[in-house]
Design an enzyme around this catalytic site. Structure first.
Site, PDB file in Angstrom:
ATOM      1  N   LYS A  20     -86.420  -0.316  55.526  1.00 37.24           N
ATOM      2  CA  LYS A  20     -85.573  -0.013  54.921  1.00 37.24           C
ATOM      3  C   LYS A  20     -85.122   1.508  55.101  1.00 37.24           C
ATOM      4  O   LYS A  20     -84.093   1.982  55.104  1.00 37.24           O
ATOM      5  CB  LYS A  20     -85.972   0.104  53.331  1.00 37.24           C
ATOM      6  CG  LYS A  20     -85.010   0.274  52.349  1.00 37.24           C
ATOM      7  CD  LYS A  20     -85.413   0.110  50.685  1.00 37.24           C
ATOM      8  CE  LYS A  20     -84.318   0.410  49.655  1.00 37.24           C
ATOM      9  NZ  LYS A  20     -84.826   0.345  48.476  1.00 37.24           N
ATOM     10  N   LYS A  47     -69.615 -15.565  23.252  1.00 39.52           N
ATOM     11  CA  LYS A  47     -70.997 -16.261  23.758  1.00 39.52           C
ATOM     12  C   LYS A  47     -71.089 -17.785  24.152  1.00 39.52           C
ATOM     13  O   LYS A  47     -70.393 -18.577  23.569  1.00 39.52           O
ATOM     14  CB  LYS A  47     -71.954 -16.166  22.333  1.00 39.52           C
ATOM     15  CG  LYS A  47     -73.309 -16.656  22.516  1.00 39.52           C
ATOM     16  CD  LYS A  47     -73.995 -16.843  21.098  1.00 39.52           C
ATOM     17  CE  LYS A  47     -75.315 -17.623  21.370  1.00 39.52           C
ATOM     18  NZ  LYS A  47     -76.151 -17.759  20.254  1.00 39.52           N
ATOM     19  N   ASN A  69     -84.078  -6.143  34.843  1.00 39.91           N
ATOM     20  CA  ASN A  69     -85.524  -6.092  35.577  1.00 39.91           C
ATOM     21  C   ASN A  69     -86.396  -5.577  34.615  1.00 39.91           C
ATOM     22  O   ASN A  69     -86.126  -4.923  33.781  1.00 39.91           O
ATOM     23  CB  ASN A  69     -85.219  -5.635  36.997  1.00 39.91           C
ATOM     24  CG  ASN A  69     -84.973  -4.275  37.019  1.00 39.91           C
ATOM     25  OD1 ASN A  69     -85.356  -3.175  36.632  1.00 39.91           O
ATOM     26  ND2 ASN A  69     -83.675  -4.175  37.806  1.00 39.91           N
ATOM     27  N   PHE A 104     -86.240   4.532  46.954  1.00 42.08           N
ATOM     28  CA  PHE A 104     -87.724   4.000  46.458  1.00 42.08           C
ATOM     29  C   PHE A 104     -87.687   2.571  46.813  1.00 42.08           C
ATOM     30  O   PHE A 104     -86.670   1.866  47.018  1.00 42.08           O
ATOM     31  CB  PHE A 104     -87.736   4.002  45.166  1.00 42.08           C
ATOM     32  CG  PHE A 104     -88.428   5.123  44.402  1.00 42.08           C
ATOM     33  CD1 PHE A 104     -89.930   4.902  43.578  1.00 42.08           C
ATOM     34  CD2 PHE A 104     -88.219   6.250  44.529  1.00 42.08           C
ATOM     35  CE1 PHE A 104     -90.652   5.931  43.232  1.00 42.08           C
ATOM     36  CE2 PHE A 104     -88.864   7.427  44.208  1.00 42.08           C
ATOM     37  CZ  PHE A 104     -90.091   7.237  43.283  1.00 42.08           C
ATOM     38  N   LYS A 149     -81.507   2.255  56.491  1.00 38.28           N
ATOM     39  CA  LYS A 149     -80.224   3.059  55.785  1.00 38.28           C
ATOM     40  C   LYS A 149     -80.265   4.856  56.232  1.00 38.28           C
ATOM     41  O   LYS A 149     -79.532   5.366  55.591  1.00 38.28           O
ATOM     42  CB  LYS A 149     -80.795   3.325  54.089  1.00 38.28           C
ATOM     43  CG  LYS A 149     -80.865   1.666  53.645  1.00 38.28           C
ATOM     44  CD  LYS A 149     -81.185   1.653  52.044  1.00 38.28           C
ATOM     45  CE  LYS A 149     -81.300   0.377  51.603  1.00 38.28           C
ATOM     46  NZ  LYS A 149     -80.168  -0.559  51.729  1.00 38.28           N
ATOM     47  N   ASP A 153     -79.414  -6.042  42.514  1.00 41.18           N
ATOM     48  CA  ASP A 153     -78.748  -6.326  43.565  1.00 41.18           C
ATOM     49  C   ASP A 153     -77.605  -7.260  43.394  1.00 41.18           C
ATOM     50  O   ASP A 153     -76.551  -7.582  44.441  1.00 41.18           O
ATOM     51  CB  ASP A 153     -79.795  -6.919  44.625  1.00 41.18           C
ATOM     52  CG  ASP A 153     -80.984  -6.102  44.939  1.00 41.18           C
ATOM     53  OD1 ASP A 153     -80.319  -4.832  45.124  1.00 41.18           O
ATOM     54  OD2 ASP A 153     -81.803  -6.446  45.149  1.00 41.18           O
TER      55      ASP A 153
END
Length: 404
Positions: free
Chosen positions: A338, A289, A209, A324, A342, A279
């Site tokens: 969230k 490859k 990311n 975060f 959690k 995730d």
């Protein structure tokens, strides 16, 4: 915060050098041990004898004037200082420091000292606003130097504007505030995660990311500055730490980050999971490859473990856990969801679609929400300033919980 401190006062060549006399006197009256270093041009405005009388210490002006043959003066002074203060700081001395130039006693000491350095600029309003000066100050700020901004008013050159050296009381107050900040996390152990993870699909390709790790690194360095023992678990980033006291643990994959976080978690008082962990990862990794071929290539993905949820389940009552949330829509709603799901102590919500916020940049704009759902919105600022404010709020909430 100033009493019994060893303070090096660097006086450079501006008309505001006369104010450094009063500053030397006030620092000494507060119980500081003050040693003054003057540039050649500073001596055109004030005599070294004046500072000697006010500080009751020798005044240093020449790199090659070694008063004690058993020591190298500029290194000995650099090591001696608890605090180094440049007041007034001219455009010249700021430029030297920003570009690593050491061509006199003061600039050489500044390059050698490991003490906290405070810079109080004083110059013409147009000089202060010049792009080169602003660039040099920005560079020094990114390295952890502390600026005591000049005031607005009538300047010796006749202009009215920003550039007047702050008065001694304001300078001392700014230093004391910073010194108090250095004690806020003393004795605390803090675990921070930063950066992205990489999930390989073959030896040359991977999923990742846009996280650069800048926010997590800013948190780690701010926490260390505030007195904490910091462990930073970071994914693959192109960043280095300016603080050698931070224990850096490098990982690549989500599984490696999970293992490192779980291993270090029990011994930490505060944990901040700022990393952007994948995730999902490829269900199958190819040893060779994958060659280009006709048609589509479908990669089956599987869920990675939820590190934050795992830590929340292991958390003791004495530990403080912060997550975060990077969101692109309804950031507060999704962030609070969230936080509750959690069982976190607080969450930092980042609208990554907002201009100047999110990944890759040097600024950020976030909202901090604690478990009482008190929301503090932080306007656009450098990631380092955001990091300091986040830590201040964590300290506040942790102390409030201990009083419950």
């Amino acid at each position: 915060m100033i009493a019994n401190k060893r303070i090096l006062l660097g006086v450079s060549g501006g008309i505001a050098a006369y104010k450094a006399c009063a500053l030397t006197s006030r620092l000494s009256q507060r119980g500081a041990d003050v040693t003054v270093i003057m540039t050649d041009h500073a001596q055109e405005f004030v005599s070294p004898l004046t500072f000697q009388a006010l500080s009751r210490n020798p005044v240093y002006t020449d790199t090659f004037d070694e008063k004690d043959p058993t020591k190298i003066a500029h290194i000995d002074l650099a090591d001696w200082a608890d605090i180094t203060l440049i007041a007034p700081a001219t455009a010249n001395i700021i430029g030297k420091l920003a570009n690593g130039i050491g061509d006199d006693m003061l600039s050489t000491i500044l390059l050698a000292t490991r003490s906290q350095v405070y810079i109080a600029p004083a110059m013409n309003v147009h000089m202060y606003a010049h792009p080169a000066v602003m660039k040099n100050m920005k560079q020094l700020d990114s390295w952890g130097y502390h600026f005591i901004e000049p005031g607005d008013g009538y300047l010796a050159c006749g202009y009215v504007g920003k550039g007047r050296l702050e008065d001694p009381e304001s300078i001392m107050a700014a230093i004391e505030d910073h010194q108090k900040q250095k004690m806020m996390l003393k004795g605390k152990n803090i675990l921070i995660s930063a950066g992205p993870t990489r999930e390989s699909v073959d030896p040359v390709r991977f999923f990742t990311n846009r996280s650069t790790g800048k926010m997590g690194f800013a948190l780690a360095e701010a926490a260390s500055y505030m007195g904490a023992e910091v462990t930073l678990v970071t994914g693959p980033v192109n960043l280095s730490l300016s603080d050698s006291r931070i224990n850096r643990v490098d990982v690549v994959t989500a599984r490696e980050m999970e293992e490192a976080m779980i291993a270090h978690f029990p011994s930490n008082d505060i944990t901040i999971k700022a990393a952007a962990v994948a995730d999902y990862r490829p269900e199958h990794r190819y040893d060779e490859k994958m060659k280009k071929h006709d048609g589509h290539w479908h990669v089956q993905m599987e869920r990675t473990n939820d590190i934050l949820q795992t830590l929340a389940e292991q958390k003791t009552d004495d530990q403080f856990l912060v997550g975060f949330a990077a969101e692109t829509e309804k950031p507060i709603d999704y962030g609070i969801r969230k936080l509750q799901k959690k069982g976190l102590d607080a969450i930092v919500i980042n609208d990554v679609g907002a201009e100047g916020a999110g990944f890759e940049g040097n600024t950020n704009m976030v909202s901090y929400v604690n478990r009482q759902q008190d929301v503090e919105n932080m306007s656009l600022a450098s990631k380092r300033d955001i990091a300091v404010r986040i830590l201040e709020l964590i300290i506040r909430d942790k102390e409030d919980r201990q009083r419950e």
